[in-house]
Design an enzyme around this catalytic site. Structure first.
Site, PDB file in Angstrom:
ATOM      1  N   ASP A  38       0.830  -1.205   0.000  1.00 22.02           N
ATOM      2  CA  ASP A  38       0.000   0.000   0.000  1.00 22.02           C
ATOM      3  C   ASP A  38       0.864   1.253   0.000  1.00 22.02           C
ATOM      4  OD1 ASP A  38      -2.256  -1.480  -0.002  1.00 22.02           O
ATOM      5  OD2 ASP A  38      -2.691  -1.234   2.143  1.00 22.02           O
ATOM      6  N   SER A  83     -24.394 -12.919 -32.281  1.00 24.02           N
ATOM      7  CA  SER A  83     -24.065 -14.277 -31.880  1.00 24.02           C
ATOM      8  C   SER A  83     -23.706 -15.075 -33.135  1.00 24.02           C
ATOM      9  CB  SER A  83     -25.285 -14.847 -31.169  1.00 24.02           C
ATOM     10  OG  SER A  83     -24.931 -16.018 -30.541  1.00 24.02           O
ATOM     11  N   GLU A 114     -10.903 -19.401 -37.191  1.00 25.36           N
ATOM     12  CA  GLU A 114     -10.418 -19.108 -35.837  1.00 25.36           C
ATOM     13  C   GLU A 114     -10.881 -20.174 -34.852  1.00 25.36           C
ATOM     14  OE1 GLU A 114     -12.137 -15.312 -34.903  1.00 25.36           O
ATOM     15  OE2 GLU A 114     -11.305 -14.334 -36.680  1.00 25.36           O
ATOM     16  N   LYS A 116     -12.654 -21.430 -31.624  1.00 20.43           N
ATOM     17  CA  LYS A 116     -13.744 -20.837 -30.844  1.00 20.43           C
ATOM     18  C   LYS A 116     -13.504 -21.129 -29.369  1.00 20.43           C
ATOM     19  CE  LYS A 116     -18.755 -20.393 -30.619  1.00 20.43           C
ATOM     20  NZ  LYS A 116     -18.940 -20.585 -29.196  1.00 20.43           N
ATOM     21  N   ASP A 118     -13.939 -21.081 -25.333  1.00 22.43           N
ATOM     22  CA  ASP A 118     -15.096 -21.193 -24.460  1.00 22.43           C
ATOM     23  C   ASP A 118     -14.887 -20.294 -23.252  1.00 22.43           C
ATOM     24  OD1 ASP A 118     -17.537 -22.104 -23.952  1.00 22.43           O
ATOM     25  OD2 ASP A 118     -16.919 -24.033 -23.120  1.00 22.43           O
ATOM     26  N   ARG A 137     -21.192  -9.198 -22.894  1.00 25.12           N
ATOM     27  CA  ARG A 137     -22.089  -9.166 -24.040  1.00 25.12           C
ATOM     28  C   ARG A 137     -23.534  -8.907 -23.615  1.00 25.12           C
ATOM     29  NH1 ARG A 137     -25.300 -12.800 -26.603  1.00 25.12           N
ATOM     30  NH2 ARG A 137     -25.639 -12.386 -28.809  1.00 25.12           N
ATOM     31  N   GLU A 177     -12.697 -12.519 -26.334  1.00 26.01           N
ATOM     32  CA  GLU A 177     -13.146 -13.515 -25.380  1.00 26.01           C
ATOM     33  C   GLU A 177     -12.231 -13.498 -24.154  1.00 26.01           C
ATOM     34  OE1 GLU A 177     -15.772 -15.000 -26.570  1.00 26.01           O
ATOM     35  OE2 GLU A 177     -16.035 -16.889 -25.479  1.00 26.01           O
ATOM     36  N   TYR A 229     -10.812 -10.751 -31.243  1.00 25.60           N
ATOM     37  CA  TYR A 229     -11.058 -11.350 -32.552  1.00 25.60           C
ATOM     38  C   TYR A 229     -11.951 -10.535 -33.476  1.00 25.60           C
ATOM     39  CZ  TYR A 229     -14.943 -13.143 -29.712  1.00 25.60           C
ATOM     40  OH  TYR A 229     -15.995 -13.268 -28.851  1.00 25.60           O
ATOM     41  N   LYS A 317     -19.095 -26.611 -34.510  1.00 30.88           N
ATOM     42  CA  LYS A 317     -18.884 -27.180 -33.182  1.00 30.88           C
ATOM     43  C   LYS A 317     -18.293 -28.574 -33.267  1.00 30.88           C
ATOM     44  CE  LYS A 317     -20.772 -24.072 -30.370  1.00 30.88           C
ATOM     45  NZ  LYS A 317     -21.858 -24.397 -29.499  1.00 30.88           N
ATOM     46  N   CYS A 411     -22.272 -36.937   8.692  1.00 33.33           N
ATOM     47  CA  CYS A 411     -21.127 -37.074   7.800  1.00 33.33           C
ATOM     48  C   CYS A 411     -20.808 -38.556   7.590  1.00 33.33           C
ATOM     49  CB  CYS A 411     -19.921 -36.364   8.410  1.00 33.33           C
ATOM     50  SG  CYS A 411     -18.392 -36.697   7.527  1.00 33.33           S
ATOM     51  N   CYS A 414     -17.432 -39.464   9.524  1.00 28.96           N
ATOM     52  CA  CYS A 414     -17.202 -39.397  10.969  1.00 28.96           C
ATOM     53  C   CYS A 414     -18.478 -39.414  11.798  1.00 28.96           C
ATOM     54  CB  CYS A 414     -16.406 -38.152  11.321  1.00 28.96           C
ATOM     55  SG  CYS A 414     -17.366 -36.642  11.126  1.00 28.96           S
ATOM     56  N   CYS A 429     -19.650 -30.985   6.770  1.00 27.27           N
ATOM     57  CA  CYS A 429     -19.348 -31.579   8.055  1.00 27.27           C
ATOM     58  C   CYS A 429     -18.433 -30.577   8.761  1.00 27.27           C
ATOM     59  CB  CYS A 429     -18.606 -32.900   7.839  1.00 27.27           C
ATOM     60  SG  CYS A 429     -17.855 -33.496   9.349  1.00 27.27           S
ATOM     61  N   CYS A 434     -12.807 -34.866  11.570  1.00 33.58           N
ATOM     62  CA  CYS A 434     -13.309 -35.780  10.537  1.00 33.58           C
ATOM     63  C   CYS A 434     -12.124 -36.334   9.745  1.00 33.58           C
ATOM     64  CB  CYS A 434     -14.254 -35.034   9.616  1.00 33.58           C
ATOM     65  SG  CYS A 434     -14.794 -36.000   8.213  1.00 33.58           S
TER      66      CYS A 434
HETATM   67  S1  IVH Z   1     -17.139 -13.753 -33.464  1.00 30.91           S
HETATM   68  C1  IVH Z   1     -20.586 -12.103 -35.241  1.00 30.91           C
HETATM   69  N1  IVH Z   1     -15.025 -15.223 -32.994  1.00 30.91           N
HETATM   70  O1  IVH Z   1     -18.826 -17.351 -29.529  1.00 30.91           O
HETATM   71  C2  IVH Z   1     -19.409 -12.241 -34.411  1.00 30.91           C
HETATM   72  N2  IVH Z   1     -16.864 -15.361 -31.495  1.00 30.91           N
HETATM   73  O2  IVH Z   1     -21.597 -18.032 -30.239  1.00 30.91           O
HETATM   74  C3  IVH Z   1     -19.675 -12.992 -33.169  1.00 30.91           C
HETATM   75  N3  IVH Z   1     -16.508 -16.852 -29.604  1.00 30.91           N
HETATM   76  O3  IVH Z   1     -20.447 -14.525 -28.213  1.00 30.91           O
HETATM   77  C4  IVH Z   1     -18.482 -13.307 -32.420  1.00 30.91           C
HETATM   78  N4  IVH Z   1     -14.450 -17.454 -30.136  1.00 30.91           N
HETATM   79  O4  IVH Z   1     -18.310 -15.408 -27.054  1.00 30.91           O
HETATM   80  C5  IVH Z   1     -16.254 -14.879 -32.584  1.00 30.91           C
HETATM   81  N5  IVH Z   1     -13.076 -16.427 -32.668  1.00 30.91           N
HETATM   82  C6  IVH Z   1     -14.306 -16.085 -32.259  1.00 30.91           C
HETATM   83  C7  IVH Z   1     -14.891 -16.612 -31.082  1.00 30.91           C
HETATM   84  C8  IVH Z   1     -16.187 -16.229 -30.750  1.00 30.91           C
HETATM   85  C9  IVH Z   1     -15.443 -17.580 -29.253  1.00 30.91           C
HETATM   86  C10 IVH Z   1     -17.768 -16.800 -28.832  1.00 30.91           C
HETATM   87  C11 IVH Z   1     -18.208 -15.410 -28.472  1.00 30.91           C
HETATM   88  C12 IVH Z   1     -19.577 -15.250 -29.037  1.00 30.91           C
HETATM   89  C13 IVH Z   1     -20.005 -16.659 -29.184  1.00 30.91           C
HETATM   90  C14 IVH Z   1     -21.053 -16.778 -30.261  1.00 30.91           C
END
Ligand code: IVH
Length: 671
Positions: A38, A83, A114, A116, A118, A137, A177, A229, A317, A411, A414, A429, A434
């Site tokens: 600090d 989306s 690209e 995708k 998660d 979003r 992301e 992205y 997917k 529990c 124990c 518990c 335990c």
């Molecule tokens: S493009 C129209 N690029 O997927 C553009 N999305 O299902 C929309 N996501 O909400 C996003 N990797 O959270 C884009 N390389 C990527 C991505 C990506 C993950 C996710 C993102 C979006 C969701 C849509």
């Protein structure tokens, strides 16, 4: 101090603070005390006020230090966040390409492909190159303003780097992301378990849960990362392809996934999908597919969107790693802090290449919500590396012989009563003895933040426990070297050292001892507060609910944990054993129970003439008071220096006693 010296000091402080941020937030292994940290931060803040420079935007003072929010405000996205439509087969990918060709009257379309990730989509707004706002979003139109939290992500540039031919736009939205890598997630989950919290079920939940914290300090300690992205609205800058945007993002200093490629046609897209699918398991983060984007921005604009999905992009997917099997039994496991977790024991089944026979059912509410019964046929899934979970029961397969499951009232390890604290999903518990919790409890007791006993890590704790030499942390103090010598891997020297280390630990600071006990919700900080307030174990053990909640920073949840802990007969017995062994915690020297400012809390605002705030803080603390940065109804005094701002108004509206600098100096006996 002259300007040059100040400049050097500022640069030095920034470096040092960044180093300590990393130690504290990312490695969870601070080298200096909070007070020292600090002090450094305060010095930098003060110097930056006096000598503002162009690098301030990326200074550590801009990343940490924001105060917790009461709630997130909502943020309207300048342009909507769309989306993605999904494809689950090669056929659907080919259809997508065919549709685009037809709509645009073009016979060859090139794409950007690209991974995708998660995680959680975010929108970052930069004005004149500076990061000004960031949001989740949400529903695509409006999200939550998580600016302060985003600033704590060190990979996120606070300032766009001027680099190469592309000028920095006066206004730009950048999208990407926020995610968490798998290894850091496991580490975080281990820490959560050790602290009595539920682990995150998958990287997505971890990223979302971490970014949506009202206190940015919590977010800062989460190992979050970000890849960018896309761009939303941009002023005064023209791009003609998505690939160009990605190159600009890279040049500007944004992290862009290095696995992103260009694909000349849909065939190359499919090859990419397969290639990435093959790499998936080896990546440090979780992905659930690949995204195809039409590269040409004019074509993108012409294609537009249907409902929330652009016609020019597609999420391909990976097949879900799910499988169907039967639950033979549901057992209950007891974790380190006593959390009872129901676990499904299933007929072994292959899920995405891994044989699975157990899956977590999380807690009672989950079981009730999903109506899962013993004997059910269930769908299970594995997300990345994470523990498999039961998605749902296939109710059409029921025969009527399935059995409903109830959490046990005692529990399973124990036999102590279990409790389900109000507002929580987990049963626990609360018995310190335990056996399931014990081994880890002992190593927690001996750990560095706790009693700091050399030579007593997880392995040795477990060894002593398995040899039935100890049942609880207090038993450690009754060990003799003959007992240790009889164990494998222990010689004269290590036995002697351990006994000596135990002997030396018999007068720990009270705060350390309290933390070492592993009382739920009592981390190092709360332990310090308790130690300062109660002075010794007897006082704390006698404390009633009201005595505890009267303390600043201690709410009903913590108070309940403390009372329950000392109420449990086995814990009482352990405490007596400590006493018998001569383990007598010592009062922390600075905060005295009968100190002049005990129980008083202070907030400082404005500038003081005679004393730096850091100095004032030390004095207040040495007199038993506490200093906070925000004013609440519980604040005793607001000390207002010159140029006091909004804190003063707030304190007035809360009816808090206001002190001038002079009043304050009198109070602490300096005038
Ligand atoms: S493009 C129209 N690029 O997927 C553009 N999305 O299902 C929309 N996501 O909400 C996003 N990797 O959270 C884009 N390389 C990527 C991505 C990506 C993950 C996710 C993102 C979006 C969701 C849509």
């Amino acid at each position: 101090m002259d300007k040059d010296t100040a400049g050097e000091r500022i640069a030095g402080l920034r470096k040092v603070i960044e180093y300590h941020n990393n130690r504290y937030y990312q490695q969870d292994d601070p080298e200096i005390s909070d007070a020292e940290y600090d002090r450094l931060l305060r010095e930098l803040q003060d110097l930056e006020k006096l000598y503002p420079d162009e690098n301030i935007a990326s200074s550590p003072t801009q990343r940490v230090g924001a105060l917790p929010l009461a709630k997130f405000s909502s943020a309207l996205h300048p342009s909507p966040m769309l989306s993605l439509a999904n494809a689950f087969s090669e056929e659907e990918i080919i259809d997508f390409d065919a549709r685009i060709k037809k709509l645009t009257l073009t016979d060859s379309i090139s794409y950007v492909v690209e991974p995708k990730l998660d995680g959680l989509a975010v929108n970052l707004i930069y004005e004149n190159g500076l990061f000004v706002r960031g949001s989740t979003r949400g529903d695509g139109i409006t999200g939550e303003d998580v600016t302060q939290n985003l600033k704590t992500i060190s990979a996120l540039p606070l300032k766009i780097k001027k680099n190469g031919p592309i000028p920095v736009p006066p206004f730009v939205e950048i999208r990407g992301e926020v995610y968490m890598e798998i290894e850091p997630l496991h580490k975080l989950n281990r820490r959560r378990l050790a602290e009595g919290e539920e682990p995150f079920a998958n990287p997505r939940n971890a990223a979302a849960g971490s970014l949506r914290q009202l206190d940015p300090k919590i977010t800062a300690r989460r190992p979050l990362n970000i890849f960018l992205y896309a761009a939303g609205s941009i002023q005064n800058t023209h791009f003609s392809s998505h690939w160009e945007i990605l190159q600009a993002l890279k040049a500007w200093g944004f992290p862009v996934n290095p696995l992103i490629e260009q694909a000349k046609n849909i065939k190359e897209c499919i090859q990419y999908f397969e290639k990435i699918g093959g790499k998936r398991e080896g990546l440090p983060y979780d992905i659930d597919g690949v995204v195809l984007k039409v590269n040409d921005l004019a074509l993108q604009a012409a294609l537009g969107a249907v409902s929330r999905n652009p016609r020019w992009a597609l999420a391909c997917k990976f097949p879900a790693t799910q499988a169907t099997t039967i639950i033979n039994d549901i057992i209950v496991q007891v974790g380190r802090t006593g959390i009872l977790t129901p676990v499904a024991i299933m007929q072994p089944v292959n899920v995405g290449g891994v044989i699975v026979s157990r899956a977590t059912l999380h807690n009672e509410d989950e079981i009730i919500k999903k109506d899962i019964r013993i004997g059910d046929t269930v769908v299970i899934q594995r997300a990345g590396d994470v523990i498999p979970e039961v998605v749902k029961a296939v109710s059409s397969k029921r025969t009527g012989s399935e059995k409903e499951f109830r959490m046990p009232v005692t529990c399973p390890e124990c036999g102590s009563e279990t409790v389900r604290p109000e507002g929580e999903a987990a049963h626990r518990c609360i018995n310190l003895s335990c056996p399931a919790q014990l081994k880890e409890n002992i190593s927690h007791f001996a750990s560095r933040g706790g009693m700091d006993i050399d030579g007593l890590g997880e392995k040795v704790s477990a060894q002593l426990f398995d040899a039935k030499l100890i049942q609880d942390p207090a038993d450690l103090y009754f060990l003799n070297s003959d007992q240790l010598l009889a164990l494998e891997r222990h010689g004269e020297k290590s036995a002697r050292n351990l006994i000596d280390a135990l002997e030396r630990s018999k007068n720990p600071p009270l705060a350390k001892f309290l933390y070492a006990l592993g009382i739920r919700n009592v981390g190092e900080h709360i332990a310090k507060i308790l130690a300062g307030k109660f002075g010794n174990m007897e006082n704390l053990m006698k404390a009633e609910f009201g005595d505890l909640t009267a303390i600043y920073e201690i709410g009903p949840e913590i108070a309940t944990s403390i009372i329950q802990f000392f109420h449990e007969p086995r814990n009482k017995a352990v405490m007596e054993k400590f006493q018998k062994a001569g383990v007598v915690p010592r009062q922390s020297p600075v905060i005295l129970n009968n100190a002049p400012l005990a129980g008083k809390s202070f907030v400082f605002t404005g500038t003081m003439e005679n004393m730096a705030r850091s100095e004032a803080k030390i004095i207040v603390e040495s007199l038993g008071g506490i200093v906070h940065s925000t004013t609440t109804g519980k604040t005793t005094y607001l000390v207002a220096g010159s140029k006091a701002g909004s804190k003063l108004d707030k304190a007035r509206s809360l009816g808090i006693t206001l002190l001038t600098e002079e009043d304050f100096l009198k109070l602490i006996g300096k005038k």
